[in-house]
Design a protein around this motif. Sequence first.
Motif, mmCIF file in Angstrom:
data_model
loop_
_atom_site.group_PDB
_atom_site.id
_atom_site.type_symbol
_atom_site.label_atom_id
_atom_site.label_comp_id
_atom_site.label_asym_id
_atom_site.label_seq_id
_atom_site.Cartn_x
_atom_site.Cartn_y
_atom_site.Cartn_z
ATOM 1 N N VAL A 64 0.674 -1.184 0.075
ATOM 2 C CA VAL A 64 -0.058 -0.213 0.207
ATOM 3 C C VAL A 64 0.945 1.241 -0.004
ATOM 4 O O VAL A 64 2.050 1.182 0.528
ATOM 5 C CB VAL A 64 -1.008 -0.118 1.290
ATOM 6 C CG1 VAL A 64 -1.802 1.114 1.268
ATOM 7 C CG2 VAL A 64 -1.857 -1.160 1.461
ATOM 8 N N SER A 65 0.290 2.280 -0.544
ATOM 9 C CA SER A 65 1.206 3.440 -0.653
ATOM 10 C C SER A 65 1.456 4.181 0.753
ATOM 11 O O SER A 65 0.446 3.840 1.293
ATOM 12 C CB SER A 65 0.890 4.564 -1.838
ATOM 13 O OG SER A 65 -0.291 5.234 -1.033
ATOM 14 N N GLU A 66 2.576 4.770 0.908
ATOM 15 C CA GLU A 66 3.024 5.515 2.101
ATOM 16 C C GLU A 66 1.788 6.406 2.238
ATOM 17 O O GLU A 66 1.605 6.793 3.325
ATOM 18 C CB GLU A 66 4.434 6.306 1.985
ATOM 19 C CG GLU A 66 5.507 5.144 2.188
ATOM 20 C CD GLU A 66 6.921 5.639 2.389
ATOM 21 O OE1 GLU A 66 6.849 6.652 2.830
ATOM 22 O OE2 GLU A 66 7.774 5.032 1.825
ATOM 23 N N LYS A 67 1.496 7.235 1.245
ATOM 24 C CA LYS A 67 0.510 8.216 1.623
ATOM 25 C C LYS A 67 -0.755 7.880 1.743
ATOM 26 O O LYS A 67 -1.473 8.480 2.717
ATOM 27 C CB LYS A 67 0.383 8.700 -0.075
ATOM 28 C CG LYS A 67 -0.664 9.962 -0.257
ATOM 29 C CD LYS A 67 -0.645 10.635 -1.736
ATOM 30 C CE LYS A 67 -1.635 11.886 -1.626
ATOM 31 N NZ LYS A 67 -1.781 12.351 -3.087
ATOM 32 N N THR A 68 -1.249 6.549 1.485
ATOM 33 C CA THR A 68 -2.407 5.904 1.990
ATOM 34 C C THR A 68 -2.484 5.569 3.533
ATOM 35 O O THR A 68 -3.109 5.900 4.294
ATOM 36 C CB THR A 68 -2.989 4.737 1.162
ATOM 37 O OG1 THR A 68 -2.876 4.915 -0.228
ATOM 38 C CG2 THR A 68 -4.094 3.984 1.889
ATOM 39 N N ILE A 69 -1.247 5.099 3.698
ATOM 40 C CA ILE A 69 -0.821 4.808 5.252
ATOM 41 C C ILE A 69 -0.901 6.114 6.003
ATOM 42 O O ILE A 69 -1.544 6.114 7.056
ATOM 43 C CB ILE A 69 0.379 3.960 5.335
ATOM 44 C CG1 ILE A 69 0.536 2.617 4.678
ATOM 45 C CG2 ILE A 69 0.693 3.890 6.896
ATOM 46 C CD1 ILE A 69 -0.480 1.634 5.225
ATOM 47 N N ASP A 70 -0.329 6.919 5.668
ATOM 48 C CA ASP A 70 -0.210 8.118 6.361
ATOM 49 C C ASP A 70 -1.478 8.804 6.295
ATOM 50 O O ASP A 70 -1.995 9.139 7.525
ATOM 51 C CB ASP A 70 0.849 9.346 5.600
ATOM 52 C CG ASP A 70 0.767 10.632 6.303
ATOM 53 O OD1 ASP A 70 0.930 10.366 7.590
ATOM 54 O OD2 ASP A 70 0.258 11.650 5.616
ATOM 55 N N ALA A 71 -2.535 8.872 5.442
ATOM 56 C CA ALA A 71 -3.811 9.423 5.542
ATOM 57 C C ALA A 71 -4.570 8.448 6.706
ATOM 58 O O ALA A 71 -5.525 9.144 7.502
ATOM 59 C CB ALA A 71 -4.539 9.321 4.218
ATOM 60 N N VAL A 72 -4.428 7.250 6.697
ATOM 61 C CA VAL A 72 -5.266 6.461 7.629
ATOM 62 C C VAL A 72 -4.989 6.680 9.058
ATOM 63 O O VAL A 72 -5.736 7.004 9.755
ATOM 64 C CB VAL A 72 -5.047 4.945 7.223
ATOM 65 C CG1 VAL A 72 -5.530 3.859 8.582
ATOM 66 C CG2 VAL A 72 -5.501 4.541 5.858
ATOM 67 N N VAL A 73 -3.523 6.981 9.326
ATOM 68 C CA VAL A 73 -3.009 6.921 10.834
ATOM 69 C C VAL A 73 -3.359 8.417 10.976
ATOM 70 O O VAL A 73 -3.692 8.728 12.357
ATOM 71 C CB VAL A 73 -1.486 6.824 10.525
ATOM 72 C CG1 VAL A 73 -0.934 7.249 11.802
ATOM 73 C CG2 VAL A 73 -1.082 5.343 10.370
#
Length: 113
Positions: free
Chosen positions: A7-16
Amino acid sequence: MAISMVVSEKTIDAVVTHQFDSANDAVNVHKSVEISGFGKFYFNYKKALAQYNKLLVIKRAYENMLLDENITDTKRNAVTLKLQIIETSIKTLKPKINEPESDNRGMEESSSS
């Protein structure tokens, strides 16, 4: 985490970021937040007020240090940075302690018969 889950880092960052924002909103609105697997955490008004008063004392001490003409530039810069951090903490706490104290622990007030 992004690599292992593909999963892209951008998606992980958005979820967190969303999770932390939601937890912060819950504390602001309900004075508590429950995190599955960790427990329920409450905003403690008395501790916040004590911390706020302590920060005001520290702020005054730093401001007095900056008034000293004999302070070195290195020390002045360090104290200025610490003062900015203290002021940010004060701005964060002030709205929370200016609200009336309440105990929102899921208990309803019983009506008298």
